[in-house]
Design an enzyme around this catalytic site. Sequence first.
Site: not given
Length: 441
Positions: A413, A417
């Site tokens: 992450h 995204d």
Amino acid sequence: MFSKSARLVKQVKVSLPVTPMASRRFLQTAPKFMGAASIRNPRLIAPRSLQLIRFQSQTVKVPDMAESITEGTLSQFLKKVGDYVAADEVVATIETDKIDVEVNSPVAGTITELLAAEEDTVEVGQDLFKVEPGAKPEGAAAAPKAEEPGEKKTEEAAPASSTEKKEEPPAAAWAPPPKTAEPAAPAKKETPKQTKEETSAPKAGTFSRNEERIKMNRMRLRIAERLKESQDTNASLTTFNEVDMTSLMEMRKLYKDEFLEKTGIKFGFMGAFSRASALAAKDIPSVNAAIENNDTIVYRDYMDISIAVATPKGLVTPVVRNVESLSVLDIEKEISNLGKKARDGKLTLEDMAGGTFTISNGGVFGSLYGTPIINIPQTAVLGLHGVKQRPVVVAGGKIEARPMMYLALTYDHRMMDGREGVIFLKTIKELIEDPRKMLLM
């Protein structure tokens, strides 16, 4: 007193092995340069005048394995002291945290000394064993033949003993009539007691409580270290989807026999998923990127896919390079070749170096669902699972049984995204459900 030619004989030194054949050759050639005196008195050629030449043993060292590998564990010696080895024959294997390295004999000869023990940690350049160059001993191949007569004798003796046992019943025929069999009645009372004791024995407990402790090999230790490092480093997140495999399975059914006849390789699913991943990465380049020095993102215009392969020693990830430039069938060929090398233990460090994206196919083992772990320093890993018939709502609101597969994408992450991860996995789903789209991208 000796003649002049005889005195010459005493000064001659012959560099030949002391064998009957060598002695005859020497006696045949000696008259040409020493005269007849040496032949009239052959005792003048004393054995002390012969010199044996033995080649000096060569010391074989632990070879260079890779820039990042400086040591390994000596897994086993395939030869022992006194064994003859051919040139380039494997003598020992060294286990590293990535591959097994074979150590070959540089020359043909006999092993004279082993300079390390199995399970020892050996470093690059360390002395490993000594080999004395030379021809194979003449009696080495004849030794097993000497045991054959003994084996035949034992085999011949076995029927004799069996015939002797078979002849025992006639001897028993001369015994008195078996009237003494009447006392067998008490024995019948004892037999039930024995069976009761045997049946009551399991009550004490027949389950094993043993424990066995085995030291982890280097590859298993390295895998554990890398996976834990991945969990500690990445901000891992997994997104899921499911794909209808109907179209891909129909295409495979149509062309698998033709592909098998031309290449000898089975047409699987990995080639299509690898190609679909490379095409989807064109729209989401961050899935193929990596973080460097915690402050820099490295984007690549190529895609090298690591294919997870299970081996008896652990999981390895050989790399198919430049997948973006290969066809589905070309990818299948590369995966088949790398898989064979992995199962045979022939992978090299070059085969596993690099990799910008990983695909793990747990479906071949029957996996239904799972979350793969990122192979650092990569950014994402795609997990494939088993194909199962499930009810699906199709066009027109009808419910049909379709071959469905769950897909799982675990990504870092920090790099991607949620929107990018979902779009990337959805693109793969669409390309697999209609493989013809791959020709348009």
